[in-house]
Design an enzyme around this catalytic site. Structure first.
Site, PDB file in Angstrom:
ATOM      1  N   LYS A  90       0.854  -1.185   0.000  1.00  0.00           N
ATOM      2  CA  LYS A  90       0.000   0.000   0.000  1.00  0.00           C
ATOM      3  C   LYS A  90       0.880   1.222   0.000  1.00  0.00           C
ATOM      4  O   LYS A  90       1.814   1.318   0.804  1.00  0.00           O
ATOM      5  CB  LYS A  90      -0.884  -0.005   1.277  1.00  0.00           C
ATOM      6  CG  LYS A  90      -1.861   1.161   1.326  1.00  0.00           C
ATOM      7  CD  LYS A  90      -3.104   0.877   0.528  1.00  0.00           C
ATOM      8  CE  LYS A  90      -3.934   2.105   0.219  1.00  0.00           C
ATOM      9  NZ  LYS A  90      -3.508   2.824  -1.014  1.00  0.00           N
ATOM     10  N   LYS A 126       5.410   1.767  -3.105  1.00  0.00           N
ATOM     11  CA  LYS A 126       5.326   3.118  -3.680  1.00  0.00           C
ATOM     12  C   LYS A 126       5.597   3.021  -5.169  1.00  0.00           C
ATOM     13  O   LYS A 126       6.272   2.099  -5.617  1.00  0.00           O
ATOM     14  CB  LYS A 126       6.384   4.028  -3.048  1.00  0.00           C
ATOM     15  CG  LYS A 126       6.092   5.507  -3.213  1.00  0.00           C
ATOM     16  CD  LYS A 126       5.189   5.988  -2.116  1.00  0.00           C
ATOM     17  CE  LYS A 126       4.725   7.404  -2.315  1.00  0.00           C
ATOM     18  NZ  LYS A 126       4.079   7.919  -1.088  1.00  0.00           N
ATOM     19  N   ASP A 166      -0.094  10.786  -4.517  1.00  0.00           N
ATOM     20  CA  ASP A 166       1.045  11.433  -3.849  1.00  0.00           C
ATOM     21  C   ASP A 166       1.286  12.706  -4.652  1.00  0.00           C
ATOM     22  O   ASP A 166       0.356  13.177  -5.335  1.00  0.00           O
ATOM     23  CB  ASP A 166       2.278  10.488  -3.834  1.00  0.00           C
ATOM     24  CG  ASP A 166       3.378  10.961  -2.880  1.00  0.00           C
ATOM     25  OD1 ASP A 166       3.266  10.701  -1.681  1.00  0.00           O
ATOM     26  OD2 ASP A 166       4.342  11.620  -3.333  1.00  0.00           O
ATOM     27  N   SER A 380      -6.876   5.659   3.673  1.00  0.00           N
ATOM     28  CA  SER A 380      -6.911   4.783   2.501  1.00  0.00           C
ATOM     29  C   SER A 380      -7.290   3.364   2.923  1.00  0.00           C
ATOM     30  O   SER A 380      -8.065   2.686   2.243  1.00  0.00           O
ATOM     31  CB  SER A 380      -5.538   4.733   1.819  1.00  0.00           C
ATOM     32  OG  SER A 380      -5.360   5.855   0.979  1.00  0.00           O
TER      33      SER A 380
HETATM   34  P1  NDP Z   1       0.649  17.775  -4.161  1.00  0.00           P
HETATM   35  O1  NDP Z   1       1.139  17.447  -5.513  1.00  0.00           O
HETATM   36  O2  NDP Z   1      -0.805  17.934  -3.915  1.00  0.00           O
HETATM   37  O3  NDP Z   1       1.364  19.087  -3.625  1.00  0.00           O
HETATM   38  C1  NDP Z   1       2.748  19.191  -3.497  1.00  0.00           C
HETATM   39  C2  NDP Z   1       3.094  20.614  -3.136  1.00  0.00           C
HETATM   40  O4  NDP Z   1       4.486  20.719  -2.886  1.00  0.00           O
HETATM   41  C3  NDP Z   1       2.784  21.594  -4.259  1.00  0.00           C
HETATM   42  O5  NDP Z   1       2.459  22.834  -3.699  1.00  0.00           O
HETATM   43  C4  NDP Z   1       4.106  21.651  -5.011  1.00  0.00           C
HETATM   44  O6  NDP Z   1       4.269  22.849  -5.733  1.00  0.00           O
HETATM   45  C5  NDP Z   1       5.097  21.553  -3.877  1.00  0.00           C
HETATM   46  N1  NDP Z   1       6.315  20.873  -4.351  1.00  0.00           N
HETATM   47  C6  NDP Z   1       6.439  19.622  -4.809  1.00  0.00           C
HETATM   48  N2  NDP Z   1       7.686  19.355  -5.194  1.00  0.00           N
HETATM   49  C7  NDP Z   1       8.369  20.463  -4.947  1.00  0.00           C
HETATM   50  C8  NDP Z   1       9.719  20.821  -5.104  1.00  0.00           C
HETATM   51  N3  NDP Z   1      10.631  19.960  -5.621  1.00  0.00           N
HETATM   52  N4  NDP Z   1      10.094  22.062  -4.718  1.00  0.00           N
HETATM   53  C9  NDP Z   1       9.170  22.927  -4.209  1.00  0.00           C
HETATM   54  N5  NDP Z   1       7.881  22.654  -4.045  1.00  0.00           N
HETATM   55  C10 NDP Z   1       7.490  21.446  -4.391  1.00  0.00           C
HETATM   56  O7  NDP Z   1       1.254  16.639  -3.197  1.00  0.00           O
HETATM   57  P2  NDP Z   1       0.813  16.246  -1.719  1.00  0.00           P
HETATM   58  O8  NDP Z   1       0.332  17.435  -0.970  1.00  0.00           O
HETATM   59  O9  NDP Z   1      -0.034  15.057  -1.826  1.00  0.00           O
HETATM   60  O10 NDP Z   1       2.214  15.765  -1.127  1.00  0.00           O
HETATM   61  C11 NDP Z   1       3.089  16.623  -0.384  1.00  0.00           C
HETATM   62  C12 NDP Z   1       4.016  15.769   0.462  1.00  0.00           C
HETATM   63  O11 NDP Z   1       3.246  14.981   1.369  1.00  0.00           O
HETATM   64  C13 NDP Z   1       4.885  14.768  -0.306  1.00  0.00           C
HETATM   65  O12 NDP Z   1       6.103  14.606   0.385  1.00  0.00           O
HETATM   66  C14 NDP Z   1       4.088  13.476  -0.195  1.00  0.00           C
HETATM   67  O13 NDP Z   1       4.914  12.344  -0.357  1.00  0.00           O
HETATM   68  C15 NDP Z   1       3.559  13.596   1.228  1.00  0.00           C
HETATM   69  N6  NDP Z   1       2.382  12.809   1.585  1.00  0.00           N
HETATM   70  C16 NDP Z   1       1.232  12.863   0.859  1.00  0.00           C
HETATM   71  C17 NDP Z   1       0.125  12.135   1.262  1.00  0.00           C
HETATM   72  C18 NDP Z   1      -1.173  12.209   0.545  1.00  0.00           C
HETATM   73  O14 NDP Z   1      -2.129  11.565   1.015  1.00  0.00           O
HETATM   74  N7  NDP Z   1      -1.307  12.962  -0.532  1.00  0.00           N
HETATM   75  C19 NDP Z   1       0.173  11.256   2.433  1.00  0.00           C
HETATM   76  C20 NDP Z   1       1.416  11.342   3.168  1.00  0.00           C
HETATM   77  C21 NDP Z   1       2.463  12.076   2.738  1.00  0.00           C
HETATM   78  P3  NDP Z   1       3.478  23.096  -7.140  1.00  0.00           P
HETATM   79  O15 NDP Z   1       2.065  23.439  -6.743  1.00  0.00           O
HETATM   80  O16 NDP Z   1       4.204  24.212  -7.782  1.00  0.00           O
HETATM   81  O17 NDP Z   1       3.575  21.798  -7.876  1.00  0.00           O
HETATM   82  O1  2IT Z   2       2.960   8.918   1.499  1.00  0.00           O
HETATM   83  C1  2IT Z   2       1.808   8.451   1.698  1.00  0.00           C
HETATM   84  O2  2IT Z   2       1.509   7.888   2.753  1.00  0.00           O
HETATM   85  C2  2IT Z   2       0.806   8.628   0.642  1.00  0.00           C
HETATM   86  N1  2IT Z   2       1.107   9.243  -0.377  1.00  0.00           N
HETATM   87  C3  2IT Z   2      -0.557   8.032   0.799  1.00  0.00           C
HETATM   88  C4  2IT Z   2      -0.546   6.565   0.454  1.00  0.00           C
HETATM   89  C5  2IT Z   2      -1.899   5.895   0.419  1.00  0.00           C
HETATM   90  O3  2IT Z   2      -1.894   4.706   0.042  1.00  0.00           O
HETATM   91  O4  2IT Z   2      -2.920   6.499   0.747  1.00  0.00           O
END
Ligand code: NDP
Ligand code: 2IT
Length: 448
Positions: A90, A126, A166, A380
């Site tokens: 997952k 992943k 992600d 999830s």
């Molecule tokens: P999104 O794509 O929704 O948003 C990512 C954000 O971070 C955007 O604002 C993006 O900018 C910015 N960003 C991404 N890469 C870069 C970079 N290299 N430099 C500067 N800014 C950056 O992703 P999520 O919010 O889902 O994910 C954010 C983090 O949280 C990641 O590390 C992900 O692995 C983690 N995560 C996500 C989960 C989920 O359920 N979605 C669960 C647990 C962890 P821009 O808008 O310009 O693209």
């Molecule tokens: O980093 C994370 O935990 C996620 N992007 C969510 C993974 C999931 O299976 O909901």
């Protein structure tokens, strides 16, 4: 040489040019020393750590697709099925130009421990691609997602491997991926999470990572005699995690004043306007400069190399919610000098190892992503439960389960840290608590 150091060297040797993977392994192994040393002979004989750091399966594939000009494009696809000791693989899919095998391996490795901490039966995996959804038309994104799934479908399934979103993968992408899976397999099953509400998605999954981060932060502050009400919060990112972290922080009476994207950052001393932020990032998919243009209290700063952005703003709590290694030692020094009391990671591995150590030395409450952002994957798993029983739970039901899970995670990492003589070291507590369950399951299942 100790078993831990031997295995770390083994990882560096066997996985050249994968610095993020090395970093993730280093952090986990370092905090497991006390547990490993107590069981060294047994673990060594069973090569438990070598098995833990080696993915069960790695899938690499080609993704050809046609752009709007009729030009064929080719991207690289990845799925790392890291560990299925406690449940089906997952973990999310990341679409970002920086994606490579090392990044997916670091994320898959962290996912093993995070998923274990949720207390739910999910293993670690992943995937993703170096495809950049930015600036692409909906048709191009659909063409890419269909091609991606045309290979991935044979490796996943509701009881085998269940991907989700992600960075760069949200509701739109999950919809296209699900449609193609269903079409090829002719099976309607919960093979992905983060689905839309009309086709098997769970209420509160969209909000879950950000909300969960705040439930955990709240529990952390309470346990340390503080109240989140009235606290100023610096948030980075402006995506799924950041937006709902900001929303829940406001509901709990705190004041988030920053956010950022890949082109710049916002300081809004009156507090971030969540409705406007959602309009700019979720609806228009635009840059944060549009937020500042629509709100007079907000300052917009273009991102410059070597500039420290949101971490220069005075705050009580910092929540990095963008990407890996976005908060370095200099940022940590600036935050500590400005009196930060707590840092909780919404993103995966956003804090460098030296910055983490600096926070810990300076008595800042610090909770790493494996615990702090586990609310997304936990919800999830709740979506998987609802799909299996073919029922939908209410928003309140899912949200209250999420809150319970996050409070439980905090209690577990706190007590693991205490039990192993590292009170207040929540990084060690999380790694130890996450590891013990997986190690126990691996031992019970023999040499596989
Ligand atoms: P999104 O794509 O929704 O948003 C990512 C954000 O971070 C955007 O604002 C993006 O900018 C910015 N960003 C991404 N890469 C870069 C970079 N290299 N430099 C500067 N800014 C950056 O992703 P999520 O919010 O889902 O994910 C954010 C983090 O949280 C990641 O590390 C992900 O692995 C983690 N995560 C996500 C989960 C989920 O359920 N979605 C669960 C647990 C962890 P821009 O808008 O310009 O693209
Ligand atoms: O980093 C994370 O935990 C996620 N992007 C969510 C993974 C999931 O299976 O909901």
């Amino acid at each position: 040489m100790s078993y831990v150091d031997e295995v770390y060297n083994y990882v560096v040797e066997k996985n050249p040019a994968q610095p993020e993977f090395h970093q993730a392994v280093r952090e986990v192994l370092d905090s497991l020393r006390v547990v490993i040393e107590a069981n060294e002979e047994e673990y060594r004989k069973e090569a438990l750590l070598e098995r833990l750091v080696t993915p069960e399966r790695v899938i690499l594939f080609r993704i050809p697709w046609v752009d709007d000009k009729g030009q064929v494009q080719v991207n690289n696809g990845f799925r790392v099925q890291f560990n299925s000791a406690i449940g089906p693989y997952k973990g999310g899919l990341r679409f970002h130009p920086s994606v490579n095998l090392g990044i997916i391996k670091f994320l898959g490795f962290e996912q093993i421990f995070k998923n274990s901490l949720t207390g739910l039966p999910i293993g670690g995996g992943k995937g993703g691609s170096d495809f950049d959804p930015k600036g692409k038309s909906d048709r191009e994104v659909m063409a890419f997602c269909q091609s991606f799934m045309t290979e991935l479908y044979r490796h996943i399934g509701a009881d085998t491997d269940v991907p989700a979103g992600d960075i760069g993968v949200g509701g739109r992408e999950i919809g296209y991926l699900f449609g193609q899976y269903k079409r090829i397999r002719d099976t309607y099953e919960g093979v992905l999470t983060g689905k839309g509400l009309t086709y098997g998605g769970s209420l509160a999954r969209t909000e879950a990572t950000g909300y969960g981060l705040l439930y955990l932060t709240n529990a952390l502050l309470k346990a340390n005699g503080m109240d989140i009400k009235g606290k100023t919060i610096a948030v980075s990112g402006a995506g799924n995690v950041a937006i709902y972290a900001i929303q829940k922080a406001q509901q709990l009476g705190a004041k988030p004043v920053t956010c950022s994207d890949s082109t710049g950052w916002i300081y809004d001393p009156e507090g971030i306007d969540v409705a406007l932020l959602k309009e700019v990032k979720e609806v228009k998919r635009a840059r944060l400069s549009e937020y500042a243009a629509a709100r007079s209290s907000a300052e917009y700063h273009e991102k410059k190399n070597g500039e420290h952005g949101v971490w220069t703003i005075k705050c009580d709590i910092a929540l990095p919610c963008a990407t890996q290694n976005e908060l370095d030692l200099e940022d940590a020094k600036a935050l500590v000098a400005n009196g930060v009391t707590a840092v909780c990671e919404g993103a995966n591995m956003p804090t460098t190892i030296d910055a983490t150590e600096y926070f810990q030395k300076n008595k800042v409450l610090f909770v790493g992503g494996k615990a702090a952002n586990a609310g997304g994957v936990a919800t999830s798993a709740l979506e998987m439960s609802q799909n299996s029983e073919r029922l939908h739970w209410t928003f309140e039901e899912v949200d209250s389960k999420l809150q319970g899970i996050m409070e439980n995670i905090f209690a577990n990492i706190d007590s693991a840290a205490k039990k192993y003589g590292q009170e207040g070291n929540y990084v060690a507590g999380a790694n130890i608590a996450g590891f013990l369950k997986v190690a126990e399951a691996m031992k019970a299942q023999g040499v596989v």
